[in-house]
Motif scaffolding. Structure first.
Motif, PDB file in Angstrom:
ATOM      1  N   ASN A  70     118.178  39.531  -2.703  1.00  0.00           N
ATOM      2  CA  ASN A  70     116.934  40.253  -2.402  1.00  0.00           C
ATOM      3  C   ASN A  70     115.760  39.727  -3.220  1.00  0.00           C
ATOM      4  OD1 ASN A  70     117.881  41.897  -0.405  1.00  0.00           O
ATOM      5  ND2 ASN A  70     117.936  43.757  -1.648  1.00  0.00           N
ATOM      6  N   HIS A  74     112.969  38.355  -0.890  1.00  0.00           N
ATOM      7  CA  HIS A  74     111.833  39.283  -0.772  1.00  0.00           C
ATOM      8  C   HIS A  74     110.866  39.140  -1.953  1.00  0.00           C
ATOM      9  CE1 HIS A  74     114.091  41.056   2.460  1.00  0.00           C
ATOM     10  NE2 HIS A  74     115.076  41.422   1.662  1.00  0.00           N
ATOM     11  N   GLY A 131     121.581  45.892   2.720  1.00  0.00           N
ATOM     12  CA  GLY A 131     121.888  45.382   1.382  1.00  0.00           C
ATOM     13  C   GLY A 131     121.833  46.441   0.289  1.00  0.00           C
TER      14      GLY A 131
HETATM   15 MG   LIG Z   1     119.011  42.542   1.284  1.00  0.00          MG
END
Ligand SMILES: [Mg+2]
Ligand SMILES: Nc1ncnc2c1ncn2[C@@H]1O[C@H](COP(=O)(O)OP(=O)(O)OP(=O)(O)O)[C@@H](O)[C@H]1O
Length: 167
Positions: A70, A74, A131
């Motif tokens: 992540n 992100h 997630g």
């Molecule tokens: Mg994720």
């Protein structure tokens, strides 16, 4: 056994076993090398050498794999040198873990939805929004622990989670 095989084997079962958390985090980070080597992000682990405890090892590796992915996908989108810091400490039988990145962070409104099933801002590029939902389930159900996320836009995202030694 090679570290990436051990991490993969752990992820496919739910055995409680004794792990040295500093070494285990190194193994997990190693298993992500194919993804990390294309970037210049850094991961710093602050953990004493001799911290050992009984835990669902597979849960630990799935949690950190999800959080690191992540941060890369992100938090560090459009950023070349992201930093992840992981702090581990133990008080008696309580294990405390803190994970933080210095990426784009989340607004208070988005942060409210972070752990929701199917919440994703990457629907168009294959995000399923599972997630962090899975991370929360693993911490609360598999580790019997608690997890809290803190963030602000442009101030990175951090997680604090804790659980007890399972022996
Ligand atoms: Mg994720
Ligand atoms: N470290 C982070 N920094 C900033 N935003 C984040 C971070 N981690 C997650 N997010 C935001 O939270 C959303 C939900 O994350 P989650 O892991 O649940 O789903 P996903 O990564 O989009 O999809 P999946 O994990 O199922 O592939 C992301 O789409 C992103 O918008």
């Amino acid at each position: 056994m090679a570290s990436f095989k051990r991490v993969a084997t752990d992820q496919s079962n739910d055995k409680v076993r004794l792990i040295n958390i500093g070494e285990y985090l190194d193994d997990i980070i190693h298993s992500l090398h194919p993804i990390l080597k294309r970037k210049s992000h850094t991961i710093k682990v602050n953990c004493l050498k001799n911290i050992e405890f009984y835990v669902h090892a597979g849960a630990i590796s799935q949690i950190f794999t999800n959080l690191i992915m992540n941060s890369i996908l992100h938090a560090f989108e459009g950023m070349s040198r992201g930093e992840i810091i992981i702090n581990i400490s133990v008080e008696n039988q309580l294990i405390k873990m803190q994970y933080q990145d210095n990426g784009c962070g989340m607004s208070p409104k988005s942060l409210d939805k972070l752990f929701d099933q199917f919440y994703t801002t990457k629907e168009n590029s294959g995000g399923s929004g599972l997630g962090t939902y899975i991370v929360k389930r693993l911490v609360t159900d598999s580790l019997n622990g608690t997890i809290v996320a803190t963030s602000n836009l442009n101030e990175g995202l951090s997680y604090a989670f804790e659980f007890y030694n399972m022996q």
